[in-house]
Design a protein around this motif. Structure first.
Motif, PDB file in Angstrom:
ATOM      1  N   ASP A  67       4.532 108.890  60.807  1.00  0.00           N
ATOM      2  CA  ASP A  67       4.683 107.463  61.084  1.00  0.00           C
ATOM      3  C   ASP A  67       4.935 106.689  59.796  1.00  0.00           C
ATOM      4  O   ASP A  67       5.719 105.735  59.776  1.00  0.00           O
ATOM      5  CB  ASP A  67       3.434 106.914  61.780  1.00  0.00           C
ATOM      6  CG  ASP A  67       3.327 107.375  63.228  1.00  0.00           C
ATOM      7  OD1 ASP A  67       4.340 107.868  63.771  1.00  0.00           O
ATOM      8  OD2 ASP A  67       2.235 107.250  63.806  1.00  0.00           O
ATOM      9  N   VAL A  68       4.271 107.092  58.721  1.00  0.00           N
ATOM     10  CA  VAL A  68       4.440 106.412  57.433  1.00  0.00           C
ATOM     11  C   VAL A  68       5.897 106.513  56.980  1.00  0.00           C
ATOM     12  O   VAL A  68       6.514 105.522  56.586  1.00  0.00           O
ATOM     13  CB  VAL A  68       3.499 107.013  56.373  1.00  0.00           C
ATOM     14  CG1 VAL A  68       3.832 106.458  54.985  1.00  0.00           C
ATOM     15  CG2 VAL A  68       2.051 106.736  56.715  1.00  0.00           C
ATOM     16  N   SER A  69       6.455 107.715  57.049  1.00  0.00           N
ATOM     17  CA  SER A  69       7.833 107.919  56.625  1.00  0.00           C
ATOM     18  C   SER A  69       8.805 107.152  57.511  1.00  0.00           C
ATOM     19  O   SER A  69       9.712 106.468  57.016  1.00  0.00           O
ATOM     20  CB  SER A  69       8.169 109.413  56.659  1.00  0.00           C
ATOM     21  OG  SER A  69       9.532 109.628  56.372  1.00  0.00           O
ATOM     22  N   VAL A  70       8.613 107.239  58.826  1.00  0.00           N
ATOM     23  CA  VAL A  70       9.544 106.589  59.758  1.00  0.00           C
ATOM     24  C   VAL A  70       9.466 105.069  59.632  1.00  0.00           C
ATOM     25  O   VAL A  70      10.498 104.385  59.630  1.00  0.00           O
ATOM     26  CB  VAL A  70       9.244 107.050  61.202  1.00  0.00           C
ATOM     27  CG1 VAL A  70      10.048 106.239  62.203  1.00  0.00           C
ATOM     28  CG2 VAL A  70       9.571 108.533  61.357  1.00  0.00           C
ATOM     29  N   ARG A  71       8.271 104.544  59.494  1.00  0.00           N
ATOM     30  CA  ARG A  71       8.131 103.093  59.306  1.00  0.00           C
ATOM     31  C   ARG A  71       8.788 102.654  58.005  1.00  0.00           C
ATOM     32  O   ARG A  71       9.387 101.584  57.923  1.00  0.00           O
ATOM     33  CB  ARG A  71       6.657 102.684  59.323  1.00  0.00           C
ATOM     34  CG  ARG A  71       6.018 102.668  60.700  1.00  0.00           C
ATOM     35  CD  ARG A  71       4.744 101.837  60.700  1.00  0.00           C
ATOM     36  NE  ARG A  71       3.791 102.301  59.694  1.00  0.00           N
ATOM     37  CZ  ARG A  71       2.827 103.197  59.917  1.00  0.00           C
ATOM     38  NH1 ARG A  71       2.704 103.745  61.116  1.00  0.00           N
ATOM     39  NH2 ARG A  71       1.992 103.555  58.969  1.00  0.00           N
TER      40      ARG A  71
END
Length: 221
Positions: A142-146
């Motif tokens: 989620d961190v990367s995609v956000r």
């Protein structure tokens, strides 16, 4: 009537783009990359976990939500579905996404240094601005995609991003155009690194982008 956007055509385009990247010599030693092409209904064609010797029948059809709808993926590839989906959701005009660990571009990603646009191929192939850096996050997290989504919102005209401590993510209207930009970005990164040894690269003069666009328009008329 033949549909130019049919899945079999998109598959052939991805296979050709993967071959183009190897032929251009912009791949890492491992040959790691993943390529996708948008299909209708929030679906994409995605490479299965390898791209060397890729064939159309190797590709999987997956939903933007991560479901594998046809074909098979290695678990490693399943992690990157969200990365590709984030680009398609943010950019309705994008038809293909390519992720590589191209060595010179990855050097900028590891250094957390945006890659300036100082070579004419970058202007010609759709990146008339620096390639920004997305903060690091575990691949597919989620961190990367956000982080990807946030940078795409902040930089609405960029066609590429550097993934910090990871690699390069490039997107465009189709697989061929996207592969051309991967090559242009990697060549530009190589040139930046080489120029540093002889005093550093220099920006284009004012109006360079407009001049290149005018030259392209003249040659096309």
């Amino acid at each position: 009537m033949h549909d130019a956007h049919a899945p079999e055509d998109r598959a052939g385009q991805l296979v050709a783009a993967a071959a183009q990247l190897f032929a251009a010599g912009v791949m890492s030693h491992s040959g790691h990359a993943n390529l996708s092409a948008r299909l209708d209904g929030e679906r994409m064609l995605l490479t299965p976990g390898f791209v060397r010797g890729l064939r159309p029948g190797d590709l999987a059809t997956v939903g933007f939500d991560g479901r594998v709808l046809a074909g098979a993926l290695q678990s490693v590839s399943a992690e990157i579905i969200a990365m590709h989906s984030a680009v398609y959701r943010a950019r309705p005009g994008v038809g293909a996404v390519i992720h590589t660990h191209s060595p010179a571009a990855t050097a900028f990603a590891v250094a957390h240094r945006p890659l300036p646009c100082r070579t004419e191929p970058m202007l010609r192939f759709g990146q008339a601005e620096e390639v920004p850096v997305v903060p690091w996050g575990p691949r597919g997290s989620d961190v990367s995609v956000r982080g990807i989504a946030a940078v795409l919102e902040q930089r609405p005209t960029t066609a590429a991003v550097l993934l910090a401590n990871h690699g390069l993510l490039v997107f465009g209207p189709d697989a061929a155009a996207t592969a051309h930009l991967v090559v242009a970005v990697e060549e530009s990164a190589e040139a930046e690194i080489a120029a540093a040894a002889i005093g550093g690269a220099v920006d284009f003069p004012p109006g360079a982008q407009e001049a290149v666009r005018a030259a392209i328009a003249r040659s096309a008329s």
